[in-house]
Design an enzyme around this catalytic site. Structure first.
Site, short mmCIF file in Angstrom:
data_model
loop_
_atom_site.label_atom_id
_atom_site.label_comp_id
_atom_site.label_asym_id
_atom_site.label_seq_id
_atom_site.Cartn_x
_atom_site.Cartn_y
_atom_site.Cartn_z
N GLY A 47 108.86 31.66 40.28
CA GLY A 47 108.42 30.07 39.98
C GLY A 47 108.37 29.01 40.75
O GLY A 47 109.40 28.89 41.47
N GLN A 52 108.34 20.48 43.29
CA GLN A 52 109.67 21.07 43.86
C GLN A 52 109.23 20.20 44.97
O GLN A 52 110.10 21.22 46.05
CB GLN A 52 109.78 22.27 43.65
CG GLN A 52 111.08 22.44 42.12
CD GLN A 52 110.99 24.16 41.45
OE1 GLN A 52 110.22 24.53 41.47
NE2 GLN A 52 112.27 24.13 41.84
N CYS A 90 117.79 27.84 40.33
CA CYS A 90 116.52 27.17 40.60
C CYS A 90 116.62 27.95 42.24
O CYS A 90 117.82 26.78 42.91
CB CYS A 90 116.89 25.80 39.80
SG CYS A 90 116.04 24.66 40.11
N LEU A 91 115.10 27.61 42.46
CA LEU A 91 115.01 27.30 43.93
C LEU A 91 115.96 25.89 45.14
O LEU A 91 116.04 25.72 45.82
CB LEU A 91 113.88 27.44 43.74
CG LEU A 91 113.43 28.68 44.00
CD1 LEU A 91 111.61 28.43 44.38
CD2 LEU A 91 114.01 29.32 45.03
N HIS A 132 111.39 26.69 32.18
CA HIS A 132 112.30 26.91 33.55
C HIS A 132 111.24 25.54 33.64
O HIS A 132 111.51 24.19 34.25
CB HIS A 132 112.66 27.80 34.18
CG HIS A 132 113.19 26.90 35.42
ND1 HIS A 132 114.77 26.97 35.46
CD2 HIS A 132 113.41 26.58 36.92
CE1 HIS A 132 114.95 26.43 36.74
NE2 HIS A 132 114.16 26.62 37.35
N GLU A 133 109.66 25.81 34.69
CA GLU A 133 109.19 25.22 35.54
C GLU A 133 108.67 23.60 34.88
O GLU A 133 108.67 22.49 35.20
CB GLU A 133 107.41 25.91 36.00
CG GLU A 133 108.70 27.27 36.42
CD GLU A 133 108.96 26.97 37.76
OE1 GLU A 133 109.78 26.23 38.24
OE2 GLU A 133 109.89 27.90 38.04
N HIS A 136 111.06 21.65 34.83
CA HIS A 136 110.88 20.83 35.72
C HIS A 136 109.53 19.29 36.05
O HIS A 136 110.16 18.20 36.68
CB HIS A 136 110.19 21.79 37.23
CG HIS A 136 111.42 22.33 38.04
ND1 HIS A 136 111.87 21.44 38.60
CD2 HIS A 136 111.66 23.43 38.69
CE1 HIS A 136 113.42 22.67 38.91
NE2 HIS A 136 112.90 23.56 38.60
ZN LIG Z 1 113.46 25.49 39.49
#
Ligand SMILES: [Zn+2]
Length: 162
Positions: A47, A52, A90-91, A132-133, A136
Site C-alpha cells: 500500500g 509518501q 511502513c515503507l 494505515h494509508e 498517512h
Molecule cells: Zn506507511
C-alpha cells in the site's frame, strides 16, 4: 508511468495533512498509475499514500498479492469494528516493525480513478492497509500509535510494508 522514490521518516511531508482532491483529471490518474508502479516495483509493498512520494493529496492505493489493485481518492473511514493488536511496518520507515492497535474490520468510502463513488468493506490485511494509508494522508505514522519507541523492532527488509 514511473517508479518514484519513497519519502522516509522524518521527512516533514509525512507529518502534513494532505489536501482533498477537487477534480479527478489526467494528472490524478497519472499519479495513481505511478503509485501502483512504485509499489509493484518491489515485493512486499502492499500500500502507498500520495504524500509518501511527495504529493500531499488524499489519494491512496492498495495492491495486495492475488487481489485486484484498488485506488481510493478522498478516502474516509465511515465505520470501524472490533479491535486487535497487530504487527505493522511502513515503507517510510524501512527495516522496522511495531505492534499497533487496529480495527478488525473497516468500511471506507471515497472515489475511484474515474470519479465514481465507491464503498469498501474489509478485514484482515486489507483493513489494516486502509487504516494505515488513511493515517498517512492525515499526517500520521504508525509510530504515533506506539506506546513508546522501544516497542519498535528490526525486521528483514522483505516483510510486508505499508
Ligand atoms: Zn506507511
Amino acid at each position: 508511468m514511473a517508479v518514484i522514490p519513497i519519502r522516509l521518516f522524518p521527512d516533514p511531508i509525512l507529518k502534513q495533512k494532505s489536501k482533498r482532491v477537487r477534480i479527478i483529471d489526467g494528472s490524478i490518474q497519472k499519479l495513481i498509475s505511478d503509485m501502483f508502479e512504485t509499489i509493484h516495483s518491489v515485493p512486499g509493498r502492499v500500500g502507498l499514500a500520495a504524500p509518501q512520494i511527495g504529493i500531499p493529496l488524499r489519494v491512496i492505493v492498495i495492491g495486495l498479492p492475488e487481489e485486484e489493485d484498488i485506488a481510493i481518492i478522498n478516502p474516509e473511514i465511515v465505520r470501524r469494528r472490533g479491535e486487535r493488536l497487530i504487527d505493522e511496518g511502513c515503507l517510510s520507515l524501512p527495516g522496522y516493525f511495531g505492534q499497533v492497535k487496529r480495527a478488525e474490520s473497516v468500511t471506507v468510502k471515497g472515489r475511484d480513478q474515474n470519479g465514481k463513488e465507491i464503498r469498501i468493506k474489509a478485514d484482515g490485511l486489507m483493513a489494516q492497509a486502509l487504516e494505515h494509508e488513511i493515517d498517512h494522508i492525515n499526517g500520521k505514522l504508525y509510530l504515533d500509535h506506539l506506546e513508546s519507541m522501544d516497542k519498535l523492532y528490526k525486521i528483514e527488509p522483505e516483510e510486508t510494508q505499508l
